[in-house]
Design a protein around this motif. Structure first.
Motif, PDB file in Angstrom:
ATOM      1  N   LEU A   1      10.818  14.251 -10.506  1.00  0.00           N
ATOM      2  CA  LEU A   1       9.973  14.245 -10.986  1.00  0.00           C
ATOM      3  C   LEU A   1       8.782  13.608  -9.406  1.00  0.00           C
ATOM      4  N   SER A   2       7.093  14.126 -10.347  1.00  0.00           N
ATOM      5  CA  SER A   2       6.451  13.419  -8.858  1.00  0.00           C
ATOM      6  C   SER A   2       5.421  13.091  -9.514  1.00  0.00           C
ATOM      7  N   GLY A   3       4.546  12.324  -9.007  1.00  0.00           N
ATOM      8  CA  GLY A   3       3.219  12.555  -9.945  1.00  0.00           C
ATOM      9  C   GLY A   3       2.178  11.272  -9.365  1.00  0.00           C
ATOM     10  N   THR A   4       0.969  11.052  -9.974  1.00  0.00           N
ATOM     11  CA  THR A   4       0.423   9.491 -10.158  1.00  0.00           C
ATOM     12  C   THR A   4       0.327   8.417 -10.996  1.00  0.00           C
ATOM     13  N   PHE A   5       0.462   7.303 -10.973  1.00  0.00           N
ATOM     14  CA  PHE A   5       0.183   6.438 -12.098  1.00  0.00           C
ATOM     15  C   PHE A   5      -0.570   5.416 -11.142  1.00  0.00           C
ATOM     16  N   ARG A   6      -0.845   4.487 -13.040  1.00  0.00           N
ATOM     17  CA  ARG A   6      -1.513   2.883 -12.368  1.00  0.00           C
ATOM     18  C   ARG A   6      -1.257   2.509 -13.082  1.00  0.00           C
ATOM     19  N   ILE A   7      -1.138   0.975 -12.967  1.00  0.00           N
ATOM     20  CA  ILE A   7      -0.471  -0.174 -13.830  1.00  0.00           C
ATOM     21  C   ILE A   7      -1.477  -1.226 -13.566  1.00  0.00           C
ATOM     22  N   SER A   8      -2.455  -1.172 -14.671  1.00  0.00           N
ATOM     23  CA  SER A   8      -3.005  -2.423 -14.940  1.00  0.00           C
ATOM     24  C   SER A   8      -1.793  -4.042 -15.636  1.00  0.00           C
ATOM     25  N   THR A   9      -1.561  -4.970 -14.911  1.00  0.00           N
ATOM     26  CA  THR A   9      -1.020  -6.351 -15.017  1.00  0.00           C
ATOM     27  C   THR A   9      -2.558  -7.353 -15.247  1.00  0.00           C
ATOM     28  N   ASP A  10      -2.206  -7.876 -16.478  1.00  0.00           N
ATOM     29  CA  ASP A  10      -2.646  -9.311 -16.546  1.00  0.00           C
ATOM     30  C   ASP A  10      -2.373 -10.863 -17.531  1.00  0.00           C
ATOM     31  N   LEU A  11      -1.101 -11.224 -16.320  1.00  0.00           N
ATOM     32  CA  LEU A  11      -0.559 -12.346 -17.166  1.00  0.00           C
ATOM     33  C   LEU A  11      -1.586 -13.374 -17.171  1.00  0.00           C
ATOM     34  N   GLY A  12      -2.740 -13.263 -16.933  1.00  0.00           N
ATOM     35  CA  GLY A  12      -3.075 -14.701 -17.114  1.00  0.00           C
ATOM     36  C   GLY A  12      -2.902 -15.756 -16.319  1.00  0.00           C
ATOM     37  N   LEU A  13      -3.234 -15.434 -14.626  1.00  0.00           N
ATOM     38  CA  LEU A  13      -2.935 -16.036 -14.083  1.00  0.00           C
ATOM     39  C   LEU A  13      -4.166 -15.865 -13.001  1.00  0.00           C
ATOM     40  N   PRO A  14      -4.029 -16.719 -11.699  1.00  0.00           N
ATOM     41  CA  PRO A  14      -5.023 -16.531 -10.502  1.00  0.00           C
ATOM     42  C   PRO A  14      -4.352 -15.604  -9.993  1.00  0.00           C
ATOM     43  N   ALA A  15      -5.574 -15.630  -8.862  1.00  0.00           N
ATOM     44  CA  ALA A  15      -4.266 -14.411  -7.907  1.00  0.00           C
ATOM     45  C   ALA A  15      -3.757 -15.174  -7.316  1.00  0.00           C
ATOM     46  N   PHE A  16      -2.208 -14.496  -6.679  1.00  0.00           N
ATOM     47  CA  PHE A  16      -1.511 -14.827  -6.123  1.00  0.00           C
ATOM     48  C   PHE A  16      -1.476 -14.837  -4.247  1.00  0.00           C
ATOM     49  N   ASP A  17      -2.649 -14.444  -3.634  1.00  0.00           N
ATOM     50  CA  ASP A  17      -2.976 -13.458  -2.682  1.00  0.00           C
ATOM     51  C   ASP A  17      -2.816 -14.974  -1.742  1.00  0.00           C
TER      52      ASP A  17
ATOM     53  N   THR B   1      -3.162   1.582  -8.302  1.00  0.00           N
ATOM     54  CA  THR B   1      -3.100   3.336  -8.274  1.00  0.00           C
ATOM     55  C   THR B   1      -2.045   3.593  -7.557  1.00  0.00           C
ATOM     56  N   LEU B   2      -0.476   4.026  -7.740  1.00  0.00           N
ATOM     57  CA  LEU B   2       0.953   4.624  -6.913  1.00  0.00           C
ATOM     58  C   LEU B   2       1.003   6.213  -7.264  1.00  0.00           C
ATOM     59  N   LYS B   3       1.452   6.504  -6.274  1.00  0.00           N
ATOM     60  CA  LYS B   3       2.651   7.349  -6.264  1.00  0.00           C
ATOM     61  C   LYS B   3       3.976   8.102  -5.912  1.00  0.00           C
ATOM     62  N   ILE B   4       4.436   8.051  -6.588  1.00  0.00           N
ATOM     63  CA  ILE B   4       5.853   8.488  -6.179  1.00  0.00           C
ATOM     64  C   ILE B   4       6.680   9.598  -6.674  1.00  0.00           C
ATOM     65  N   ALA B   5       7.516   9.812  -6.373  1.00  0.00           N
ATOM     66  CA  ALA B   5       8.192  10.630  -6.549  1.00  0.00           C
ATOM     67  C   ALA B   5      10.095  10.715  -6.427  1.00  0.00           C
ATOM     68  N   ALA B   6      10.401  11.405  -6.446  1.00  0.00           N
ATOM     69  CA  ALA B   6      11.970  11.224  -6.899  1.00  0.00           C
ATOM     70  C   ALA B   6      12.944  12.231  -7.104  1.00  0.00           C
ATOM     71  N   ASP B   7      14.503  12.453  -6.636  1.00  0.00           N
ATOM     72  CA  ASP B   7      15.340  12.996  -6.698  1.00  0.00           C
ATOM     73  C   ASP B   7      16.415  12.669  -6.767  1.00  0.00           C
ATOM     74  N   GLY B   8      16.798  12.138  -7.896  1.00  0.00           N
ATOM     75  CA  GLY B   8      17.614  11.880  -8.237  1.00  0.00           C
ATOM     76  C   GLY B   8      18.130   9.765  -7.420  1.00  0.00           C
ATOM     77  N   PRO B   9      19.226   9.165  -7.603  1.00  0.00           N
ATOM     78  CA  PRO B   9      18.804   8.400  -7.812  1.00  0.00           C
ATOM     79  C   PRO B   9      19.447   7.585  -5.777  1.00  0.00           C
ATOM     80  N   GLU B  10      19.598   8.958  -4.943  1.00  0.00           N
ATOM     81  CA  GLU B  10      19.385   8.904  -3.315  1.00  0.00           C
ATOM     82  C   GLU B  10      18.193   8.759  -2.880  1.00  0.00           C
ATOM     83  N   ARG B  11      17.185   9.069  -3.598  1.00  0.00           N
ATOM     84  CA  ARG B  11      15.822   9.750  -3.083  1.00  0.00           C
ATOM     85  C   ARG B  11      14.892   8.945  -3.764  1.00  0.00           C
ATOM     86  N   GLN B  12      14.059   8.404  -3.033  1.00  0.00           N
ATOM     87  CA  GLN B  12      12.749   7.977  -4.184  1.00  0.00           C
ATOM     88  C   GLN B  12      11.506   7.817  -3.119  1.00  0.00           C
ATOM     89  N   LYS B  13      10.733   7.676  -3.428  1.00  0.00           N
ATOM     90  CA  LYS B  13       9.176   7.056  -2.567  1.00  0.00           C
ATOM     91  C   LYS B  13       8.477   6.667  -3.232  1.00  0.00           C
TER      92      LYS B  13
END
Length: 391
Positions: free
Chosen positions: A58-74, A106-118
């Motif tokens: 597969l390949s694609g673009t996805f977004r992940i939003s996380t809100d643990l109720g925590l202050p910024a870790f950086d 926002t992330l872009k991903i690509a996967a070609d089986g268990p041996e190759r991912q980006k």
């Protein structure tokens, strides 16, 4: 063993954030056409459909939003550990992928089986790329122009998979059986995710006292591949995790997608050197939090020789153990951590005495003044009740 440790440190993040994250999905595309009209399906059939899915490419673009109720870790992590490379940034996946625990990415991903991912993490004009190709891992941080390279990475083994039923119906039966009396699993209608028709599988606790309100997984109607994942807390507000594809293609990515060339002028750090120097940042964190009574939480040292005691079951299970140290006091913490800990902690009291509840929207922990620790995806009151019952 060394190769397996490498796999767990660097390939697993790629697999989790790439292939696994891709197969559980990550923030949905908005659907202009409304919910699709699909044939009716039972929860049993939908779980079987997921189990039968064999998405390898597969390949694609996805977004992940996380809100643990925590202050910024950086700021906290930077202040305690620095970069380990003169404060100018690092390409080490162990440091870079912690960004995903808060905010929207926002992330872009690509996967070609268990041996190759980006995986490519896009933050404004800056990019962070992580490539797994065979026994090698390459990572590049454009902000610092640094490269991380690990060679000799191996799969951690197939042993755990041998215990999983191979037949989709058998696996579905096991999932529904494990849910038992504590969990409700239903089909909650349909959805449109990244332009694809999907069913919504809804998992909800039946027990009172859990911080989890529901988990909703949008499952591709054609392939059975999960496309979207939403974790909601009983505290309300934004979901703890709301993640899904905005674009997805199940075709095989071009082989060139996994090629990596060191950018001109980039500084390359080999994984073996990171292993040698790895003690610096963790030791700083260990000193900062360990002296404060928070080091090794959940580890063998904190849990004791016999491990934690589990109180209750299902969604309201609580792990209890003796830390062997007095409860931490905020004023005794390193200054970099004081504000962070103040924002998490509430003082509580009961038959057990006094202590502090460190809280998030999902996992809460009670640390009593005599060193006892109670942790679970339960309300603070449930932790206090457990501590009172133990006296």
């Amino acid at each position: 063993m060394a190769a397996q440790r490498k796999a767990s440190r660097y390939v697993v993040p790629v697999a989790v954030a790439g292939v696994a994250a891709a197969t559980i999905g990550l923030v949905p595309a908005l659907a202009a056409s409304g919910d699709p009209d699909l044939p009716e399906i039972t929860a049993q059939q939908l779980v079987e459909k997921i189990a039968a899915s064999d998405t390898q490419t597969l390949s694609g673009t996805f977004r992940i939003s996380t809100d643990l109720g925590l202050p910024a870790f950086d700021g906290l992590l930077g202040g305690l550990a620095g970069s380990g490379e003169g404060g100018e940034g690092t390409a080490d996946p162990a440091a870079q992928l912690t960004k995903l625990v808060s905010g929207t990415h926002t992330l872009k991903i690509a996967a070609d089986g268990p041996e190759r991912q980006k995986l490519t993490l896009l933050d404004g004009k800056e990019q962070y790329s992580l490539v797994h190709d065979g026994d090698e891992v390459w990572a590049y941080d454009s902000r610092s122009n640094r490269v991380f390279h690990e060679k000799g990475v191996e799969d951690g083994g197939e042993a755990p998979r041998k215990e999983i039923p191979a037949d989709p119906k058998a696996l579905a039966d096991e999932v529904l059986k494990a849910a038992g009396d504590t969990t409700s699993i239903t089909v909650g209608g349909t959805a449109k995710v990244a332009g694809r028709d999907a069913y919504r599988l809804v998992v909800e606790p039946k027990q009172q006292g859990s911080t989890v309100e529901s988990i909703t997984i949008a499952v591709d109607a054609a392939t059975g591949t999960p496309l979207k994942f939403t974790l909601a807390s009983t505290s309300g507000g934004k979901p703890v995790v709301d993640a899904g594809f905005t674009k997805v293609d199940f075709g095989r990515p071009a082989a060139s997608e996994f090629d990596f060339t060191v950018p001109k002028g980039a500084e390359v750090t080999e994984g073996d050197q990171v292993e040698k120097d790895h003690g610096k940042a963790p030791e700083d964190l260990e000193k900062a939090f360990g002296d404060f009574g928070l080091g090794d939480l959940g580890g063998a040292g904190a849990a004791g020789k016999n491990g934690p005691e589990v109180i209750g079951e299902g969604w309201t299970a609580i792990a209890a153990f003796d830390s062997g140290a007095p409860a931490p006091k905020t004023e005794e913490a390193p200054k970099e951590a004081q504000g962070f800990l103040d924002s998490l902690g509430d003082e509580v009291s009961g038959k057990f005495g006094t202590g502090t509840v460190f809280k998030t929207k999902i996992v809460n922990a009670l640390m009593t003044d005599d060193g006892k620790v109670y942790v679970g995806a339960v309300t603070p009151q449930a932790l206090v009740d457990a501590a009172n019952a133990a006296k």
